[in-house]
Design a protein around this motif. Sequence first.
Motif, PDB file in Angstrom:
ATOM      1  N   ARG A 132       0.831  -1.201   0.000  1.00  0.00           N
ATOM      2  CA  ARG A 132       0.000   0.000   0.000  1.00  0.00           C
ATOM      3  C   ARG A 132       0.863   1.248   0.000  1.00  0.00           C
ATOM      4  NH1 ARG A 132      -4.457  -1.735   4.639  1.00  0.00           N
ATOM      5  NH2 ARG A 132      -5.167  -3.642   3.591  1.00  0.00           N
ATOM      6  N   GLY A 133       0.367   2.259  -0.677  1.00  0.00           N
ATOM      7  CA  GLY A 133       1.051   3.539  -0.686  1.00  0.00           C
ATOM      8  C   GLY A 133       0.057   4.673  -0.773  1.00  0.00           C
ATOM      9  N   GLU A 134       0.561   5.889  -0.582  1.00  0.00           N
ATOM     10  CA  GLU A 134      -0.308   7.058  -0.678  1.00  0.00           C
ATOM     11  C   GLU A 134      -0.720   7.284  -2.131  1.00  0.00           C
ATOM     12  OE1 GLU A 134      -0.512  11.832   0.421  1.00  0.00           O
ATOM     13  OE2 GLU A 134       1.381  10.733   0.664  1.00  0.00           O
ATOM     14  N   ILE A 135      -2.001   7.557  -2.323  1.00  0.00           N
ATOM     15  CA  ILE A 135      -2.521   7.853  -3.656  1.00  0.00           C
ATOM     16  C   ILE A 135      -2.118   9.276  -4.028  1.00  0.00           C
ATOM     17  CG2 ILE A 135      -4.594   8.090  -5.065  1.00  0.00           C
ATOM     18  CD1 ILE A 135      -5.948   6.067  -3.148  1.00  0.00           C
ATOM     19  N   VAL A 136      -1.374   9.408  -5.134  1.00  0.00           N
ATOM     20  CA  VAL A 136      -0.909  10.701  -5.624  1.00  0.00           C
ATOM     21  C   VAL A 136      -1.484  10.898  -7.027  1.00  0.00           C
ATOM     22  CG1 VAL A 136       1.089  12.143  -6.159  1.00  0.00           C
ATOM     23  CG2 VAL A 136       1.207  10.511  -4.265  1.00  0.00           C
ATOM     24  N   VAL A 137      -2.189  12.005  -7.217  1.00  0.00           N
ATOM     25  CA  VAL A 137      -2.924  12.245  -8.467  1.00  0.00           C
ATOM     26  C   VAL A 137      -2.201  13.295  -9.292  1.00  0.00           C
ATOM     27  CG1 VAL A 137      -5.151  12.891  -9.464  1.00  0.00           C
ATOM     28  CG2 VAL A 137      -5.076  11.711  -7.259  1.00  0.00           C
ATOM     29  N   ARG A 138      -2.045  13.005 -10.595  1.00  0.00           N
ATOM     30  CA  ARG A 138      -1.431  13.943 -11.528  1.00  0.00           C
ATOM     31  C   ARG A 138      -2.356  14.130 -12.721  1.00  0.00           C
ATOM     32  NH1 ARG A 138       2.133  11.553 -14.057  1.00  0.00           N
ATOM     33  NH2 ARG A 138       1.958   9.433 -13.210  1.00  0.00           N
ATOM     34  N   SER A 139      -2.186  15.252 -13.417  1.00  0.00           N
ATOM     35  CA  SER A 139      -2.948  15.500 -14.637  1.00  0.00           C
ATOM     36  C   SER A 139      -2.184  16.478 -15.516  1.00  0.00           C
ATOM     37  CB  SER A 139      -4.334  16.080 -14.321  1.00  0.00           C
ATOM     38  OG  SER A 139      -5.048  16.330 -15.519  1.00  0.00           O
ATOM     39  N   SER A 140      -2.147  16.173 -16.812  1.00  0.00           N
ATOM     40  CA  SER A 140      -1.578  17.127 -17.765  1.00  0.00           C
ATOM     41  C   SER A 140      -2.661  18.050 -18.317  1.00  0.00           C
ATOM     42  CB  SER A 140      -0.890  16.388 -18.919  1.00  0.00           C
ATOM     43  OG  SER A 140      -1.807  15.537 -19.581  1.00  0.00           O
ATOM     44  N   LEU A 141      -3.893  17.871 -17.853  1.00  0.00           N
ATOM     45  CA  LEU A 141      -4.999  18.739 -18.244  1.00  0.00           C
ATOM     46  C   LEU A 141      -5.048  19.901 -17.261  1.00  0.00           C
ATOM     47  CD1 LEU A 141      -7.432  19.256 -20.078  1.00  0.00           C
ATOM     48  CD2 LEU A 141      -8.794  17.825 -18.569  1.00  0.00           C
ATOM     49  N   SER A 142      -4.604  21.038 -17.693  1.00  0.00           N
ATOM     50  CA  SER A 142      -4.504  22.190 -16.809  1.00  0.00           C
ATOM     51  C   SER A 142      -5.864  22.535 -16.210  1.00  0.00           C
ATOM     52  CB  SER A 142      -3.954  23.399 -17.586  1.00  0.00           C
ATOM     53  OG  SER A 142      -3.912  24.543 -16.771  1.00  0.00           O
ATOM     54  N   GLY A 143      -5.904  22.638 -14.890  1.00  0.00           N
ATOM     55  CA  GLY A 143      -7.137  23.023 -14.217  1.00  0.00           C
ATOM     56  C   GLY A 143      -7.943  21.875 -13.660  1.00  0.00           C
ATOM     57  N   ALA A 144      -7.509  20.621 -13.890  1.00  0.00           N
ATOM     58  CA  ALA A 144      -8.263  19.469 -13.382  1.00  0.00           C
ATOM     59  C   ALA A 144      -8.089  19.297 -11.883  1.00  0.00           C
ATOM     60  CB  ALA A 144      -7.841  18.195 -14.114  1.00  0.00           C
ATOM     61  N   ILE A 145      -6.992  19.821 -11.341  1.00  0.00           N
ATOM     62  CA  ILE A 145      -6.702  19.732  -9.916  1.00  0.00           C
ATOM     63  C   ILE A 145      -6.765  21.133  -9.315  1.00  0.00           C
ATOM     64  CG2 ILE A 145      -4.915  19.144  -8.211  1.00  0.00           C
ATOM     65  CD1 ILE A 145      -3.969  16.959 -10.115  1.00  0.00           C
ATOM     66  N   THR A 146      -7.277  21.237  -8.100  1.00  0.00           N
ATOM     67  CA  THR A 146      -7.452  22.542  -7.466  1.00  0.00           C
ATOM     68  C   THR A 146      -6.149  23.341  -7.424  1.00  0.00           C
ATOM     69  OG1 THR A 146      -8.208  23.658  -5.451  1.00  0.00           O
ATOM     70  CG2 THR A 146      -6.999  21.623  -5.152  1.00  0.00           C
ATOM     71  N   GLN A 147      -6.302  24.662  -7.407  1.00  0.00           N
ATOM     72  CA  GLN A 147      -5.150  25.534  -7.209  1.00  0.00           C
ATOM     73  C   GLN A 147      -4.744  25.589  -5.736  1.00  0.00           C
ATOM     74  OE1 GLN A 147      -5.850  29.384  -8.917  1.00  0.00           O
ATOM     75  NE2 GLN A 147      -6.402  28.555 -10.923  1.00  0.00           N
ATOM     76  N   GLY A 148      -5.568  25.035  -4.868  1.00  0.00           N
ATOM     77  CA  GLY A 148      -5.201  24.989  -3.463  1.00  0.00           C
ATOM     78  C   GLY A 148      -6.365  25.290  -2.546  1.00  0.00           C
ATOM     79  N   TYR A 149      -6.028  25.503  -1.283  1.00  0.00           N
ATOM     80  CA  TYR A 149      -7.016  25.812  -0.255  1.00  0.00           C
ATOM     81  C   TYR A 149      -7.021  27.317  -0.025  1.00  0.00           C
ATOM     82  CZ  TYR A 149      -6.612  20.809   0.521  1.00  0.00           C
ATOM     83  OH  TYR A 149      -6.602  19.449   0.345  1.00  0.00           O
ATOM     84  N   PHE A 150      -8.200  27.896  -0.033  1.00  0.00           N
ATOM     85  CA  PHE A 150      -8.349  29.347   0.013  1.00  0.00           C
ATOM     86  C   PHE A 150      -7.737  29.906   1.294  1.00  0.00           C
ATOM     87  CE2 PHE A 150     -10.867  33.302   0.470  1.00  0.00           C
ATOM     88  CZ  PHE A 150     -10.567  33.875  -0.764  1.00  0.00           C
ATOM     89  N   ARG A 151      -6.788  30.832   1.107  1.00  0.00           N
ATOM     90  CA  ARG A 151      -6.114  31.512   2.212  1.00  0.00           C
ATOM     91  C   ARG A 151      -5.536  30.535   3.241  1.00  0.00           C
ATOM     92  NH1 ARG A 151     -10.460  36.512   2.625  1.00  0.00           N
ATOM     93  NH2 ARG A 151      -9.596  37.687   0.876  1.00  0.00           N
ATOM     94  N   ASN A 152      -5.015  29.430   2.741  1.00  0.00           N
ATOM     95  CA  ASN A 152      -4.368  28.441   3.599  1.00  0.00           C
ATOM     96  C   ASN A 152      -3.127  27.925   2.878  1.00  0.00           C
ATOM     97  OD1 ASN A 152      -3.629  26.379   5.351  1.00  0.00           O
ATOM     98  ND2 ASN A 152      -5.736  25.697   5.705  1.00  0.00           N
ATOM     99  N   PRO A 153      -2.086  28.747   2.786  1.00  0.00           N
ATOM    100  CA  PRO A 153      -0.900  28.344   2.010  1.00  0.00           C
ATOM    101  C   PRO A 153      -0.176  27.143   2.614  1.00  0.00           C
ATOM    102  CG  PRO A 153      -0.508  30.396   3.221  1.00  0.00           C
ATOM    103  CD  PRO A 153      -1.967  30.113   3.320  1.00  0.00           C
ATOM    104  N   GLU A 154      -0.235  26.959   3.925  1.00  0.00           N
ATOM    105  CA  GLU A 154       0.446  25.827   4.532  1.00  0.00           C
ATOM    106  C   GLU A 154      -0.181  24.509   4.077  1.00  0.00           C
ATOM    107  OE1 GLU A 154      -0.870  28.345   6.239  1.00  0.00           O
ATOM    108  OE2 GLU A 154       0.901  29.462   6.927  1.00  0.00           O
ATOM    109  N   ALA A 155      -1.519  24.424   4.145  1.00  0.00           N
ATOM    110  CA  ALA A 155      -2.195  23.205   3.702  1.00  0.00           C
ATOM    111  C   ALA A 155      -2.015  22.997   2.200  1.00  0.00           C
ATOM    112  CB  ALA A 155      -3.682  23.269   4.054  1.00  0.00           C
ATOM    113  N   THR A 156      -2.021  24.079   1.436  1.00  0.00           N
ATOM    114  CA  THR A 156      -1.813  23.977  -0.006  1.00  0.00           C
ATOM    115  C   THR A 156      -0.439  23.396  -0.313  1.00  0.00           C
ATOM    116  OG1 THR A 156      -3.292  25.847  -0.432  1.00  0.00           O
ATOM    117  CG2 THR A 156      -1.711  25.282  -2.160  1.00  0.00           C
ATOM    118  N   ALA A 157       0.577  23.883   0.384  1.00  0.00           N
ATOM    119  CA  ALA A 157       1.946  23.414   0.144  1.00  0.00           C
ATOM    120  C   ALA A 157       2.103  21.942   0.507  1.00  0.00           C
ATOM    121  CB  ALA A 157       2.933  24.266   0.936  1.00  0.00           C
ATOM    122  N   ARG A 158       1.376  21.482   1.536  1.00  0.00           N
ATOM    123  CA  ARG A 158       1.469  20.067   1.919  1.00  0.00           C
ATOM    124  C   ARG A 158       0.826  19.160   0.877  1.00  0.00           C
ATOM    125  NH1 ARG A 158       0.157  22.169   7.121  1.00  0.00           N
ATOM    126  NH2 ARG A 158      -2.042  21.617   6.802  1.00  0.00           N
ATOM    127  N   ALA A 159      -0.224  19.641   0.229  1.00  0.00           N
ATOM    128  CA  ALA A 159      -0.979  18.790  -0.698  1.00  0.00           C
ATOM    129  C   ALA A 159      -0.474  18.872  -2.135  1.00  0.00           C
ATOM    130  CB  ALA A 159      -2.460  19.157  -0.650  1.00  0.00           C
TER     131      ALA A 159
END
Length: 529
Positions: free
Chosen positions: A356-383
Motif C-alpha cells: 500500500r502507498g499514498e494515492i498521488v494524483v497527476r494531470s496534464s490537463l490544466s485546471g483538473a486539480i485545485t489551485q489549493g485551499y483558500f487563504r491556507n498556504p500551509e495546507a496547499t503546500a502540503r498537498a
Amino acid sequence: MKQTGAAGAGTNNQGSLQMYIQGLANRLQDIADRVPERVFAQTAEGALTFGQIGAAANEVAARLLDRELVKGDRVVVMMANSLGALAVIHGLMRAGLVWVPVNPSLVGEPLAHVIRTTQPGLVICDAGVEPALADCDAAQGIPVEILRDRGLPAGGGVPATSCPDPADLAAIMFTSGTTGPAKGVMVSHMMLELAAEGVALCADLVPGDNLFMWEPFYHIGGAQVIVLPLIRDVHLTIADRFSASRFWQDVAQGGCTHIHHLGGIIQILLKQPPGPQDRAHKVRIAWGGGCATEAWRPFEDRFGVQIRECYGMTECSSLTTWNDEGVVGAVGRPMPWFDIDLRAEDGRILGPGEGRGEIVVRSSLSGAITQGYFRNPEATARALRPEGFRTGDLGSWDAEGRLFFHGRMTDSVRCKGENVSAFEVESVAARHPQVVDAAMVGVKADIGENDILLFIQPQPGHSPDPAEIWQWMARQLAPHQRPRYIALVPDFPRTPSQRIQKHLLPDDPALRWDRLSAAALVTPQEARP
C-alpha cells in the motif's frame, strides 16, 4: 511503476477535452435559448425547464450585481435544497461570483471559521438561519439576504456581464472537517464541469436517463449532480433529503434510472426490511463511493442494481477513478484526464503486489486539480507537490492495474506497535447483524501508545451486548486490531455526505464497555483470528 489504466487512452484526448469545456454558465444559457422547454429536473413543485432555470439564473445574477458585488467576490449560501437555492447557485455562476456553500445548520466556531476565511460580501440564507448568523461575531457587518420564498424567482433581469471563463473560480467548498478545521477547496468552473463528466462516465449515462438526487446542493456530491443536465441529455428528480424508509418509493415514483451512494448508504438501505418495493423501480446503476465489499453483491442481488464504485476528492474534480468492471472492492482505473501513482513512505512508486502507498494524483490537463485551499498556504503546500496532489489516502494495485482504496492515512491508531486502520476495523464491525454502522478512534492507553475505542450504532430495536460483539469481531481481527473499548450510540453525527464526524463523538469513559474489566472474557480458542 506508473499505473495509467484508462488514463493511457485518455491522455490523447486531453487537448480535445479542454477545447470541449465551454463553461457551465455558457452551457445553461445556450440550452435555455435553443430548447427552453427541455426538462432540467422534476421537483415536488413539478417539472423545471431549462427556460425557467436559465431565466431565474439571469434574474439572480442581475440582482446580485446590482448590489455592487463584482466578479470574484465571495457569497456564502446557507440554504437547504429548493428551487430558490438552485436559482441562487446558477445565478452566482452566471454572474462570475464565488459560491461558498455552507450547511444551513452550521453554527458557532465552524461557521465563524468559514466566514473569517472567505470574508464574503454577502450571505444568502433560508429563513430561520438568522439566529446563527446573529450569534456569529465573524458575520457582523456582512449583509444578509433572507430568501423566505423557496420557489423559483421570476425571470426578467439581464446581468450586465459576460459569462465567466472555465478557469475562473466557481466555488470554495469546505472539506468535511471530520477530524479538524475544514479547509476551503478552490473549485473552478472547469473542475465542476469535469466532476460532472466523471459522473457521466462512472454512471454510464445515456440520453433520457433520470438521476435521483437526494444529496444536498452544498456538498460536492450534490454540486456535480445539479450541473449534469448541462453536459448530457439527462434530467434529475430532486428530493429534499435522504430517507432510507421511503427511498425506493421515491425512486420508483420518479421513474429514476440512477441512484448515488455515499458513506454507509448502501449498508443502510440493505438493513431496511425487505419488501415489494425492492424491485419495483427502473434503477439500473448505483454510482458512488464507500460501498463495503461485503454489501456489494447482496445489494446488487436484492435490488437488481449494478454498483459502480468510484474514488475521488473535491480537490481533484471530485471523481478520480471509476470501476466499470464489476470487481468487488475495487475503485477502478483513472479518469481519462488523470494519472495515479502510489508512493511508499520512502518515496518509491509502488506497483502491483508491492503493498500500500499514498494515492498521488497527476494531470496534464490544466485546471483538473485545485489551485489549493483558500487563504491556507500551509495546507496547499502540503498537498500540492511536484510529484502531484498528495491525497493522504492509502491505495494498492491489483495485478490488472485496478486501484483499491484502504482509507485515510491519518485515520489510523498506533496500537501495540502497529498502525491499525479504522477502515478495516469498522468494516468488520458493520457486518455484525445488529450493527448499523461503526466508528473507530484512538484513546490514550494506560501503558504504551493508544487503545482502540469502537463506537457502534445498533440496529433499531436491538440492544447488543458489547462483550458478544467483541467476541464476534475477535475471530476476524488480529490481536492488535481488537478494540479495548466499545460504546453504543443511538446515532452518529454526520456530514452532508454521510461521513461520521468522529471529533463530535462523546468522550465520556463512563459510557464505554471495557474489555479488560469485563467479567467474561473470550478464551484463546474463541479469540483466534
